[in-house]
Design an enzyme around this catalytic site. Structure first.
Site, PDB file in Angstrom:
ATOM      1  N   HIS A 384     -65.417 -10.476 -83.299  1.00  0.00           N
ATOM      2  CA  HIS A 384     -66.012 -11.938 -83.221  1.00  0.00           C
ATOM      3  C   HIS A 384     -67.187 -12.081 -84.160  1.00  0.00           C
ATOM      4  O   HIS A 384     -67.131 -13.064 -84.900  1.00  0.00           O
ATOM      5  CB  HIS A 384     -66.156 -12.188 -81.663  1.00  0.00           C
ATOM      6  CG  HIS A 384     -66.731 -13.458 -81.356  1.00  0.00           C
ATOM      7  ND1 HIS A 384     -66.239 -14.556 -80.928  1.00  0.00           N
ATOM      8  CD2 HIS A 384     -68.052 -14.143 -81.609  1.00  0.00           C
ATOM      9  CE1 HIS A 384     -66.763 -15.329 -80.852  1.00  0.00           C
ATOM     10  NE2 HIS A 384     -68.194 -15.031 -81.141  1.00  0.00           N
ATOM     11  N   GLU A 385     -68.321 -11.082 -84.042  1.00  0.00           N
ATOM     12  CA  GLU A 385     -69.328 -11.246 -84.432  1.00  0.00           C
ATOM     13  C   GLU A 385     -69.180 -10.995 -86.208  1.00  0.00           C
ATOM     14  O   GLU A 385     -70.051 -11.698 -87.012  1.00  0.00           O
ATOM     15  CB  GLU A 385     -70.475 -10.297 -84.132  1.00  0.00           C
ATOM     16  CG  GLU A 385     -70.801 -10.688 -82.664  1.00  0.00           C
ATOM     17  CD  GLU A 385     -71.390 -11.806 -82.311  1.00  0.00           C
ATOM     18  OE1 GLU A 385     -71.775 -12.538 -83.244  1.00  0.00           O
ATOM     19  OE2 GLU A 385     -71.276 -12.499 -81.270  1.00  0.00           O
ATOM     20  N   HIS A 388     -68.451 -14.403 -87.694  1.00  0.00           N
ATOM     21  CA  HIS A 388     -69.845 -15.081 -88.151  1.00  0.00           C
ATOM     22  C   HIS A 388     -70.610 -14.691 -89.298  1.00  0.00           C
ATOM     23  O   HIS A 388     -70.666 -15.316 -90.206  1.00  0.00           O
ATOM     24  CB  HIS A 388     -70.729 -15.028 -86.965  1.00  0.00           C
ATOM     25  CG  HIS A 388     -70.431 -15.986 -85.702  1.00  0.00           C
ATOM     26  ND1 HIS A 388     -69.902 -17.232 -85.676  1.00  0.00           N
ATOM     27  CD2 HIS A 388     -70.249 -15.199 -84.170  1.00  0.00           C
ATOM     28  CE1 HIS A 388     -69.535 -17.479 -84.458  1.00  0.00           C
ATOM     29  NE2 HIS A 388     -69.748 -16.472 -83.509  1.00  0.00           N
ATOM     30  N   HIS A 391     -68.705 -15.569 -92.478  1.00  0.00           N
ATOM     31  CA  HIS A 391     -68.592 -16.887 -92.858  1.00  0.00           C
ATOM     32  C   HIS A 391     -70.149 -16.934 -93.434  1.00  0.00           C
ATOM     33  O   HIS A 391     -70.074 -17.837 -94.422  1.00  0.00           O
ATOM     34  CB  HIS A 391     -68.699 -17.600 -91.393  1.00  0.00           C
ATOM     35  CG  HIS A 391     -68.468 -19.097 -91.514  1.00  0.00           C
ATOM     36  ND1 HIS A 391     -68.318 -19.854 -90.498  1.00  0.00           N
ATOM     37  CD2 HIS A 391     -68.524 -19.916 -92.868  1.00  0.00           C
ATOM     38  CE1 HIS A 391     -67.946 -21.228 -90.843  1.00  0.00           C
ATOM     39  NE2 HIS A 391     -68.168 -21.108 -92.438  1.00  0.00           N
TER      40      HIS A 391
END
Length: 595
Positions: A384-385, A388, A391
């Protein structure tokens, strides 16, 4: 565990930002000097294009550097909230940010005083090409921008405005202490933010109940204080929305990213009209666990028996790398660099900020804070992280500073795509039917927690802001009543709504982020749509997705997503997401109950 007892390779290396505090101090003085310099341009922006260009260049230089100062100080503080040195640096950075906001506050009002024809002439000049989208965004804000003196006055409130969140953060992370419980192996374990979910996943119902009651009994002791901080936070949002002439605090929050209020309302309406799949899942959980009465503390424990996955961090790293390979070799090489170059702070220590996040600046790596425990959920947190961070990395690499930061509206898309790819990889790479059931259970939990639960949070935020806008008080009791009623609505009749859950609002830090949580649900829905083509090996889908990750804020977030193939102004992505959840519940039921 004390921080000094953790191996260096599992701590992030913030020297990419500043090698030492002395370098930070030099940059601090530089920003102060530049801030004084930009004040000299006040009342001069309308003089000519050269002056405007100088001010814009200087403004973004200041913002870029104050971002570095604050990020470093805050992340050092997050390592240990009891460290008074970095509490001090963080406070100083926040005060300087307020000073910077005040110094820059004349810019937007003066830009808005430039005539439309003159601005068009400026935008046709080559040297203004980089600022076209930014200036168009500024001009859209004209109905909500005040005079220069009023803007300066609002800017002076910045440090005070951070008060509710800062007080809550210190209370929640540094001062509140939770009791100890006896775990399923008979060991005495202190409840912490990081240990709460692993304990709630315990197969021993007594451990779950003791943990649940232990944590929420503590929050109940502080509920009046936390109600005061949350009420003040909401009043702050309402104050700013009215000062800037918005119809509501919701409209004000969404306007910053050009998100129509209908997007928020569509989410709540669509999910509220599709609660049956959620209620069906709760009923299935009750049936599989075999309880006469299902409780809120039974929601996190896996419903698949015989599985006790303990995943070391090194194993989790390797699995995440393999799962993300459909995103291409270039993507994977950066992921490996993140793991190997100390961009990640891995383990929990005393005083460390709870939870997980990805953060950094244009001039630093996109760092990741974890509090890793050996669970499947924590492996998903890595994926998940990393979404980020990738991105941020691709946006920073492909966009100038001014457009490098992506909108919070699209912030949860990349993280959820990564989680979906990890789920797909795990399901495809095991022949063990029990493990497949376990992973499908985890997938269903993602839906429950990200789509349904975050929409419930979003509805809670909407209600409490509307109550303040209508002049009603927010006390601990009415906050708890609102929250309990929403739990009854979202979870249905097949679960006992324990009284302790009524105070869960007191432990949710995202309620201090000004209508942030709805974007978890919209982002999840968009990500589910985007990930299907990537999983199927469609190169065009993958390339469109990488282009999305590389776009930053070079266009409005709704448009950035549309270019990638998802239109969030419509209910369709949310409806399709709910349909997939419903099908997955049916699949789980067939797998679990078919002999």
């Amino acid at each position: 565990m004390d921080r000094k007892d953790i191996s260096e390779k599992y701590k992030w290396d913030l020297s990419f930002l500043y090698k030492d505090n002395q370098q930070w101090e030099r940059d601090f003085e530089r920003v102060k000097s530049l801030t004084n310099q930009i004040k000299q341009y006040k009342n001069k922006l309308g003089n000519d294009s050269e002056t405007l260009l100088e001010v814009l260049n200087l403004q973004f230089t200041i913002l870029r550097n104050i971002g570095n100062l604050y990020c470093f100080a805050k992340m050092k503080k997050d390592e240990d909230n009891n460290n008074s040195m970095y509490q001090g640096l963080t406070d100083r950075a926040e005060m300087l940010m307020t000073e910077v906001d005040m110094a820059l506050s004349f810019i937007v009002p003066e830009i808005l005083n430039i005539s439309k024809d003159t601005m068009e002439d400026y935008l046709n000049l080559d040297q203004f090409s980089i600022y076209r989208h930014y200036l168009e965004q500024v001009m859209k804000k004209k109905p909500h921008i005040l005079s220069a003196s009023e803007e300066s006055l609002l800017a002076r409130t910045g440090e005070i405005a951070n008060g509710p969140q800062n007080i809550y953060t210190m209370l929640n992370n540094a001062d509140i202490k939770f009791p100890k419980v006896i775990d399923e192996e008979g060991n005495e374990v202190e409840i912490t933010h990081g240990r709460f979910i692993p304990l709630m996943e315990s197969k021993d119902r007594r451990v779950r109940k003791d943990t649940f009651k232990g944590l929420y009994d503590v929050y109940s002791q502080f509920k009046h204080t936390i109600a005061s901080t949350l009420s003040t936070e909401v009043k702050k949002n309402v104050f700013y929305s009215r000062a800037r002439k918005y119809n509501s605090s919701l409209e004000a929050a969404l306007f910053q990213n050009d998100i129509p209020v209908k997007v928020y309302e569509n989410l709540i309406e669509t999910i509220s009209s599709n609660l049956d799949p959620m209620h069906k899942y709760v009923s299935l959980r009750k049936e599989i666990l075999g309880y006469e009465e299902l409780h809120m503390y039974d929601l996190y424990t896996p419903i698949v028996e015989g599985i006790d996955l303990k995943i070391d961090y090194e194993e989790a790293k390797d699995t995440v790398v393999e799962a993300l390979k459909p995103l291409g070799e270039d993507y994977i090489n950066v992921v490996k660099k993140a793991f190997d170059s100390r961009w990640i702070d891995v383990y929990e220590n005393k005083g460390k900020r709870s939870g997980a996040y990805s953060w950094g600046t244009y001039d630093s790596p996109p760092y990741i804070l974890l509090n890793y425990h050996k669970t499947l959920d924590n492996m998903f947190t890595i994926a998940h992280e990393m979404g980020h961070s990738m991105h941020s990395y691709l946006s920073n690499k492909n966009q100038p500073y001014i457009y490098s930061g992506y909108s919070i509206f699209v912030a949860e898309v990349a993280s959820t795509v990564n989680e979906t790819l990890l789920t797909d990889y795990l399901l495809k790479n095991t022949d063990d039917i029990q493990i497949k059931k376990y992973i499908l259970n985890h997938y269903l939990e993602q839906f429950r927690a990200t789509v349904y639960r975050q929409t419930m949070f979003a509805e809670f935020e909407k209600i409490i802001h509307e109550k303040v806008e209508q002049g009603e008080p927010l006390t601990a009791d009415n906050l708890s009543n609102i929250y309990k009623d929403l739990n009854i609505k979202y979870y249905g009749k097949d679960i006992f709504i324990d009284e302790e859950i009524s105070v869960e609002w007191a432990r949710i830090p995202h309620f201090y982020y000004n209508f942030y949580v709805y974007q978890y649900a919209t982002g999840f829905s968009a990500a589910i749509a985007l990930s299907q083509g990537i999983i199927n090996g469609d190169k065009e889908s993958r390339d469109a997705y990488i282009e999305f990750l590389s776009s930053g804020s070079s266009d409005y977030p709704i448009n950035v997503l549309k270019k990638a193939g998802v239109d969030m102004t419509k209910k369709t992505p949310i409806e399709e997401c709910v349909r997939l959840f419903n099908n997955s519940v049916d699949e789980m039921k067939n797998m679990m109950l078919t002999k």
